[in-house]
Design a protein around this motif. Sequence first.
Motif, PDB file in Angstrom:
ATOM      1  N   THR A 221       0.828  -1.209   0.000  1.00  8.62           N
ATOM      2  CA  THR A 221       0.000   0.000   0.000  1.00  8.62           C
ATOM      3  C   THR A 221       0.859   1.253   0.000  1.00  8.62           C
ATOM      4  N   TYR A 222       1.986   1.204   0.710  1.00 14.00           N
ATOM      5  CA  TYR A 222       2.893   2.359   0.751  1.00 14.00           C
ATOM      6  C   TYR A 222       3.418   2.690  -0.646  1.00 14.00           C
ATOM      7  N   ARG A 223       3.858   1.671  -1.373  1.00 12.67           N
ATOM      8  CA  ARG A 223       4.364   1.912  -2.731  1.00 12.67           C
ATOM      9  C   ARG A 223       3.270   2.488  -3.627  1.00 12.67           C
ATOM     10  N   TYR A 224       2.048   1.994  -3.457  1.00  6.82           N
ATOM     11  CA  TYR A 224       0.926   2.475  -4.270  1.00  6.82           C
ATOM     12  C   TYR A 224       0.599   3.943  -3.956  1.00  6.82           C
ATOM     13  N   VAL A 225       0.531   4.280  -2.669  1.00  6.11           N
ATOM     14  CA  VAL A 225       0.192   5.644  -2.262  1.00  6.11           C
ATOM     15  C   VAL A 225       1.270   6.633  -2.723  1.00  6.11           C
ATOM     16  N   VAL A 226       2.533   6.268  -2.547  1.00  6.77           N
ATOM     17  CA  VAL A 226       3.635   7.150  -2.956  1.00  6.77           C
ATOM     18  C   VAL A 226       3.609   7.370  -4.468  1.00  6.77           C
ATOM     19  N   ARG A 227       3.327   6.311  -5.220  1.00  3.93           N
ATOM     20  CA  ARG A 227       3.303   6.425  -6.681  1.00  3.93           C
ATOM     21  C   ARG A 227       2.127   7.275  -7.151  1.00  3.93           C
ATOM     22  N   GLU A 228       0.940   7.045  -6.604  1.00  3.03           N
ATOM     23  CA  GLU A 228      -0.253   7.747  -7.069  1.00  3.03           C
ATOM     24  C   GLU A 228      -0.266   9.218  -6.650  1.00  3.03           C
ATOM     25  N   LEU A 229       0.225   9.501  -5.445  1.00  3.21           N
ATOM     26  CA  LEU A 229       0.229  10.887  -4.954  1.00  3.21           C
ATOM     27  C   LEU A 229       1.503  11.628  -5.343  1.00  3.21           C
ATOM     28  N   LYS A 230       2.445  10.903  -5.977  1.00  2.06           N
ATOM     29  CA  LYS A 230       3.713  11.515  -6.413  1.00  2.06           C
ATOM     30  C   LYS A 230       4.438  12.179  -5.244  1.00  2.06           C
ATOM     31  N   LEU A 231       4.552  11.449  -4.139  1.00  2.00           N
ATOM     32  CA  LEU A 231       5.252  11.966  -2.963  1.00  2.00           C
ATOM     33  C   LEU A 231       6.764  11.888  -3.189  1.00  2.00           C
ATOM     34  N   GLU A 232       7.450  12.931  -2.798  1.00  2.00           N
ATOM     35  CA  GLU A 232       8.904  12.960  -2.919  1.00  2.00           C
ATOM     36  C   GLU A 232       9.513  12.494  -1.600  1.00  2.00           C
ATOM     37  N   ILE A 233       9.929  11.248  -1.575  1.00  2.00           N
ATOM     38  CA  ILE A 233      10.508  10.666  -0.363  1.00  2.00           C
ATOM     39  C   ILE A 233      11.886  10.115  -0.698  1.00  2.00           C
ATOM     40  N   GLN A 234      12.883  10.637  -0.022  1.00  2.00           N
ATOM     41  CA  GLN A 234      14.246  10.189  -0.244  1.00  2.00           C
ATOM     42  C   GLN A 234      14.471   8.826   0.429  1.00  2.00           C
ATOM     43  N   PRO A 235      15.413   8.034  -0.084  1.00  2.00           N
ATOM     44  CA  PRO A 235      15.740   6.773   0.590  1.00  2.00           C
ATOM     45  C   PRO A 235      16.162   7.027   2.035  1.00  2.00           C
ATOM     46  N   ALA A 236      15.799   6.116   2.909  1.00  2.00           N
ATOM     47  CA  ALA A 236      16.097   6.290   4.334  1.00  2.00           C
ATOM     48  C   ALA A 236      17.600   6.339   4.556  1.00  2.00           C
ATOM     49  N   ASP A 237      18.032   7.305   5.342  1.00  2.00           N
ATOM     50  CA  ASP A 237      19.446   7.474   5.658  1.00  2.00           C
ATOM     51  C   ASP A 237      19.752   6.715   6.953  1.00  2.00           C
ATOM     52  N   PRO A 238      20.739   5.824   6.966  1.00  2.00           N
ATOM     53  CA  PRO A 238      21.053   5.092   8.205  1.00  2.00           C
ATOM     54  C   PRO A 238      21.379   6.008   9.377  1.00  2.00           C
ATOM     55  N   GLU A 239      21.954   7.184   9.092  1.00  2.00           N
ATOM     56  CA  GLU A 239      22.324   8.100  10.173  1.00  2.00           C
ATOM     57  C   GLU A 239      21.110   8.625  10.928  1.00  2.00           C
ATOM     58  N   SER A 240      19.945   8.665  10.276  1.00  2.00           N
ATOM     59  CA  SER A 240      18.749   9.190  10.948  1.00  2.00           C
ATOM     60  C   SER A 240      18.255   8.262  12.057  1.00  2.00           C
ATOM     61  N   TYR A 241      18.664   6.984  12.041  1.00  2.00           N
ATOM     62  CA  TYR A 241      18.273   6.036  13.086  1.00  2.00           C
ATOM     63  C   TYR A 241      19.209   6.085  14.290  1.00  2.00           C
ATOM     64  N   VAL A 242      20.414   6.615  14.098  1.00  2.00           N
ATOM     65  CA  VAL A 242      21.446   6.534  15.134  1.00  2.00           C
ATOM     66  C   VAL A 242      21.042   7.239  16.427  1.00  2.00           C
ATOM     67  N   PRO A 243      20.543   8.495  16.402  1.00  2.00           N
ATOM     68  CA  PRO A 243      20.216   9.158  17.677  1.00  2.00           C
ATOM     69  C   PRO A 243      19.212   8.386  18.526  1.00  2.00           C
ATOM     70  N   ARG A 244      18.205   7.805  17.889  1.00  2.00           N
ATOM     71  CA  ARG A 244      17.194   7.057  18.650  1.00  2.00           C
ATOM     72  C   ARG A 244      17.784   5.799  19.262  1.00  2.00           C
ATOM     73  N   PHE A 245      18.567   5.052  18.471  1.00  2.00           N
ATOM     74  CA  PHE A 245      19.181   3.836  19.002  1.00  2.00           C
ATOM     75  C   PHE A 245      20.149   4.166  20.141  1.00  2.00           C
ATOM     76  N   ALA A 246      20.944   5.216  19.960  1.00  5.39           N
ATOM     77  CA  ALA A 246      21.910   5.597  20.995  1.00  5.39           C
ATOM     78  C   ALA A 246      21.198   6.051  22.264  1.00  5.39           C
ATOM     79  N   SER A 247      20.078   6.756  22.104  1.00  6.92           N
ATOM     80  CA  SER A 247      19.326   7.209  23.273  1.00  6.92           C
ATOM     81  C   SER A 247      18.694   6.036  24.012  1.00  6.92           C
ATOM     82  N   ASP A 248      18.115   5.079  23.270  1.00  5.15           N
ATOM     83  CA  ASP A 248      17.495   3.918  23.919  1.00  5.15           C
ATOM     84  C   ASP A 248      18.520   3.052  24.643  1.00  5.15           C
ATOM     85  N   LEU A 249      19.749   3.033  24.122  1.00  5.24           N
ATOM     86  CA  LEU A 249      20.802   2.228  24.745  1.00  5.24           C
ATOM     87  C   LEU A 249      21.592   3.012  25.781  1.00  5.24           C
ATOM     88  N   ASP A 250      21.236   4.292  25.972  1.00  2.00           N
ATOM     89  CA  ASP A 250      21.899   5.155  26.956  1.00  2.00           C
ATOM     90  C   ASP A 250      23.402   5.280  26.674  1.00  2.00           C
TER      91      ASP A 250
END
Length: 329
Positions: A221-250
């Motif tokens: 459904t995500y692929r369908y919605v993005v294609r039909e609505l022409k949403l501009e979504i960049q590929p996920a950057d691994p660095e964007s996950y780092v702060p959350r993981f580091a915070s959860d692990l203290d």
Amino acid sequence: MSENVRSYTDERPRTDTARTDESTSESEREELDCPECGGQVVSDSERGETVCRDCGLVVEENEIDRGPEWRAFDSKEKDEKSRVGAPTTNMMHDKGLSTNIGWQNKDAYGNQLSGRQREKMQRLRTWNERFRTRDSKERNLKQALGEIDRMASALGLPDNVRETASVIYRRALDDDLLPGRSIEGVATSSLYAAARQAGTPRSLDEIANVSRVEKDEIARTYRYVVRELKLEIQPADPESYVPRFASDLDLSDESERRARKLLQTAKQEGIHSGKSPVGLAAAAVYAASLLTNEKVTQSEVSEVANISEVTIRNRYHELLEAEEQVQLG
């Protein structure tokens, strides 16, 4: 002779400054003059209108009075006198413009209502709820936005992500993308897309854990919605996950910086292509914790990132090899 000179001087072309002043005065006159009869235009603050004094033409209507009709000399008086309600929001199906009747059976003074009054208030609540969702589209929207709010709360996503997800779902509903798809599936896909757009992504596994639909349906459904609505979504950057993981692990700030550096090196070497950004981020956090002598196990990282320990070990070795190649090169 003098008359000729006088007439010549009177008819000389004006300077640029004079021409500019004339055009400015003309534009100001147009703003103040009635477009119908050229009469004088005045503002009627009581009715919120701008009208012509001569012919009565309403030039503008429904003007907004942006100032209060009372004065306040400190913040306490301002809070006490303010009668402004909550701002409009896309997170509610009626944008928060409808009336809500409280569930407490008390009057304005805090006294309990009589039995007859309680019955009356209950009937009012019932009819109010019916009027708030007048048709199937509004009922659909109410259910979907409730799902988005529930999932966003479970994932710890901020209000701006919820607002964006609500807008995406409204667009999908207006473009008639829901036939053949579940309300929960489109709502989950909208939240997933909004989180990625805002730079606070969540993995498909995390989204699926709080959703009422399966992971495969969310992805489809995500692929369908993005294609039909022409949403501009960049590929996920691994660095964007780092702060959350580091915070959860203290983990310390030093470990977080080290993990970012490992991921930047991996991008330079091109080993991030075709690999899960969540797995790379988890491996980078684990490797950084070892390099900074902070005790974190693979199982702890696996639980936080919701990724298998095998994936963490494989990506971990690849990240360290890329680091060594850069240092040797």
